[in-house]
Design a protein around this motif. Structure first.
Motif, short mmCIF file in Angstrom:
data_model
loop_
_atom_site.label_atom_id
_atom_site.label_comp_id
_atom_site.label_asym_id
_atom_site.label_seq_id
_atom_site.Cartn_x
_atom_site.Cartn_y
_atom_site.Cartn_z
N CYS A 296 0.83 -1.21 0.00
CA CYS A 296 0.00 0.00 0.00
C CYS A 296 0.87 1.26 0.00
CB CYS A 296 -0.92 0.02 1.21
SG CYS A 296 -2.20 -1.26 1.18
N CYS A 297 2.03 1.17 0.64
CA CYS A 297 2.92 2.34 0.72
C CYS A 297 3.66 2.60 -0.59
CB CYS A 297 3.94 2.15 1.85
SG CYS A 297 3.22 2.22 3.49
N ILE A 298 4.05 1.53 -1.29
CA ILE A 298 4.90 1.73 -2.46
C ILE A 298 4.12 1.77 -3.77
CG2 ILE A 298 6.87 0.68 -1.30
CD1 ILE A 298 6.43 -1.84 -2.89
N VAL A 299 2.86 1.35 -3.75
CA VAL A 299 2.06 1.33 -4.98
C VAL A 299 0.93 2.33 -4.85
CG1 VAL A 299 0.66 -0.08 -6.51
CG2 VAL A 299 2.62 -1.10 -5.34
N PRO A 300 0.82 3.28 -5.76
CA PRO A 300 -0.26 4.27 -5.67
C PRO A 300 -1.63 3.59 -5.78
CG PRO A 300 1.42 4.95 -7.26
CD PRO A 300 1.72 3.53 -6.89
N ALA A 301 -2.60 4.19 -5.13
CA ALA A 301 -3.95 3.62 -5.12
C ALA A 301 -4.86 4.37 -6.06
CB ALA A 301 -4.52 3.66 -3.70
N ASP A 302 -5.51 3.64 -6.98
CA ASP A 302 -6.60 4.22 -7.75
C ASP A 302 -7.90 3.86 -7.04
OD1 ASP A 302 -6.94 1.49 -8.36
OD2 ASP A 302 -5.60 1.69 -10.07
N GLY A 303 -9.04 4.12 -7.68
CA GLY A 303 -10.33 3.93 -7.03
C GLY A 303 -10.58 2.52 -6.53
N PRO A 304 -10.55 1.49 -7.40
CA PRO A 304 -10.80 0.13 -6.93
C PRO A 304 -9.80 -0.34 -5.88
CG PRO A 304 -11.12 0.23 -9.28
CD PRO A 304 -10.54 1.55 -8.87
N ARG A 305 -8.52 -0.03 -6.09
CA ARG A 305 -7.54 -0.45 -5.10
C ARG A 305 -7.78 0.25 -3.76
NH1 ARG A 305 -1.48 -0.73 -7.54
NH2 ARG A 305 -2.27 -0.73 -9.66
N ARG A 306 -8.16 1.51 -3.83
CA ARG A 306 -8.41 2.25 -2.59
C ARG A 306 -9.56 1.60 -1.80
NH1 ARG A 306 -9.27 6.68 -4.84
NH2 ARG A 306 -11.54 6.81 -4.63
N ARG A 307 -10.62 1.25 -2.50
CA ARG A 307 -11.75 0.63 -1.80
C ARG A 307 -11.40 -0.78 -1.30
NH1 ARG A 307 -14.02 4.10 -5.48
NH2 ARG A 307 -13.83 2.69 -7.25
N LEU A 308 -10.61 -1.52 -2.07
CA LEU A 308 -10.16 -2.83 -1.60
C LEU A 308 -9.30 -2.67 -0.35
CD1 LEU A 308 -9.86 -5.90 -1.95
CD2 LEU A 308 -7.90 -5.46 -3.44
#
Length: 534
Positions: A296-308
């Motif tokens: 989570c720290c090294i990979v930016p979050a888009d919408g689906p990843r953020r909700r996951l």
């Protein structure tokens, strides 16, 4: 790694910005229905190879005998466990009819196939949100199963035998795919169906979805927009909630507290109370949580990843809550039992593994940027899958083809056990009540006769749970575990009090009862109904 490498093809994604047009992407990936079906069948094949053990699996004898009794109440009608309250009514209604037309073994396989296929469809749908390409869902499935198997903390799994939570997890994955794509109403309906089959699996998912709604302020809908899904999902979930609420009906609060303590601290501590398992399994699970946090720290979050990520954080938070309750009550207490019986660690065992795999898959699917990280992600996914298949092969070699649900040490002993059960089924009256070894789980499955009490078949309602504990204590006392070592007078007193007609136990040491059948491992004794017996 070149763009033509097969791993790149399998872990490929369409154009950049796919998450902003997720619905269109999903339609693009399913235009070829034949290819989609093959993709689902690949995932199903993974499930079959990993979970396709001989019947019965660990909990199948527990669930399917109860399901048969639900459909045919006169089948073994005097069995104590089967006559107790039903907590998984939707599962029994859906799958129990199979046991009325098929043998238990065939019913189990039919149920497994149906559940695995549902889970394969749901898993492919969830996986496709993060990585598309033919075969990618099978790769993520085996990696998720691997992490779940080796980094769980409280023994939770999502692909196994024919039982209620297998269906519930299929619904959870389907709903999670909707949730990460902001289809909130559909997600809550799917979680509601999961709750109907298994109220705790689905219920924790609903709470985690609520956590996502609170945390993801960027894209969350207004509350009034998700009310339809909450209402429909809630109404469906009542089919699982109402039987659960009825488990303590008509029982005083003191008795409920005692039943809770038995359930949590005596019988199911290995799932419910961290003091029983954290020292052995906790560190490895939280190492996986740490790996998830690093991703989570090294990979930016888009919408689906953020909700996951919010959903995963909710499951880990629940697990931490269970730890806090467990260590605030190092000794069995009523308040801790009343809380811990809700399986606080269940969702984290599964969702953390799933989230790590989907994060790695999304990284592996990236077409530009951080090529080294992409190669590492692909390598980790394949390594997880390969190691898991190797561990499954070693496990099955050691088991020598024995079903996990059988409490025997080798194939010859299993054959002797089946021989005794066959004799009882063919020879004894249908209303016979049998005392069988307490650690065995398949007597009803094979012999189709009522059992006095068994350790595995614990009732769910408070009144029956107290009776279950009373029977075990009255027969075995605090220390004895084997029928052969119970004092003769004590055994006769219990047998005649409850109307036990036969005793099945090991050939050595012998009991002072009439022998009606034996082989070189087990003996069947008859119990005289009057006081003038031996």
């Amino acid at each position: 790694m070149s763009a033509q490498h097969p791993l790149n093809v399998a872990l490929d994604t369409p154009v950049a910005g796919r998450y902003e047009t997720a619905d269109a992407t999903f339609r693009m990936s399913t235009r070829s229905r034949f290819k989609a079906v093959l993709d689902v069948l690949l995932v199903f094949a993974v499930f079959f190879l990993i979970a396709g053990r001989p019947t019965p699996d660990t909990n199948e004898a527990h669930y399917l005998t109860k399901a048969k009794h639900f459909w045919e109440p006169r089948w073994i009608e005097h069995d104590f466990f089967l006559s107790s309250s039903d907590s998984h009514v939707v599962f029994y209604r859906t799958f129990g009819w199979l046991t009325t037309v098929l043998s238990f073994d065939r019913a189990a396989w039919c149920g497994r196939i149906a559940i695995w296929f549902l889970t394969a469809c749901a898993w492919r749908r969830l996986s496709q949100v993060f990585v598309t390409g033919f075969g990618s869902a099978a790769i993520t499935a085996v990696a998720a199963l691997s992490l779940n198997a080796h980094f769980q903390m409280s023994g939770e799994w999502f692909v196994g035998g024919c039982e209620a939570k297998g269906v519930a997890y299929a619904c959870v994955f389907w709903g999670l795919a909707d949730l990460v794509l902001c289809r909130w109403n559909q997600a809550f309906i799917a979680f509601g169906i999961g709750s109907a089959f298994h109220v705790l699996v689905g219920g924790w998912s609903v709470l985690a979805a609520g956590f996502v709604w609170l945390g993801d302020r960027r894209s969350r809908p207004a509350l009034k927009q998700i009310v339809p899904g909450l209402c429909v999902g809630g109404l469906i979930a009542l089919a699982g909630i109402v039987p659960g609420l009825a488990l303590s009906r008509g029982v005083d609060s003191e008795s409920v507290a005692i039943a809770n303590r038995i359930y949590v601290f005596d019988r199911l501590a290995h799932h419910l109370w961290a003091g029983a398992f954290f020292a052995k399994f906790g560190l490895r699970h939280f190492a996986l949580c740490g790996a998830w946090g690093l991703l989570c720290c090294i990979v930016p979050a888009d919408g689906p990843r953020r909700r996951l990520r919010w959903f995963t954080l909710a499951s880990i938070t629940a697990s931490l809550g269970g730890l806090a309750i467990s260590y605030a009550s190092p000794e069995p207490t009523s308040w801790a039992a009343a809380l811990l019986k809700f399986y606080w660690f269940r969702l984290s065992d599964v969702v953390t593994a799933v989230s790590v795999v989907l994060e790695l898959a999304a990284v592996a699917a990236q077409q530009s940027g951080r090529p080294v990280l992409r190669k590492v992600a692909i390598g980790l996914l394949l390594l997880c899958g390969g190691l898991h298949f190797a561990s499954i092969w070693r496990e099955r070699s050691a088991a020598d083809g024995l079903p996990r649900g059988e409490a025997v040490v080798d194939a010859p002993t299993l054959e002797r056990w089946l021989d005794v059960c066959r004799w009882i089924r063919q020879t004894t009256p249908r209303d016979a009540l049998v005392l069988a070894p307490r650690a065995y789980t398949t007597f009803k499955w094979h012999a189709e006769r009522a059992e006095f009490v068994t350790w595995k078949d614990i009732p769910q309602d408070a009144r029956s749970l107290l009776e279950w504990e009373r029977r075990l204590q009255e027969l075995y006392g605090p220390n004895e575990r084997w029928v052969n070592y119970i004092p003769h007078d004590q055994m006769l007193r219990v047998c005649r009090k409850y109307g036990i007609t036969h005793v099945v136990t090991y050939a050595e040491p012998p009991l002072a009862l009439p022998v009606v059948y034996r082989n070189d491992v087990y003996v069947v004794y008859a119990v005289e109904p009057r006081g003038d017996g031996p």
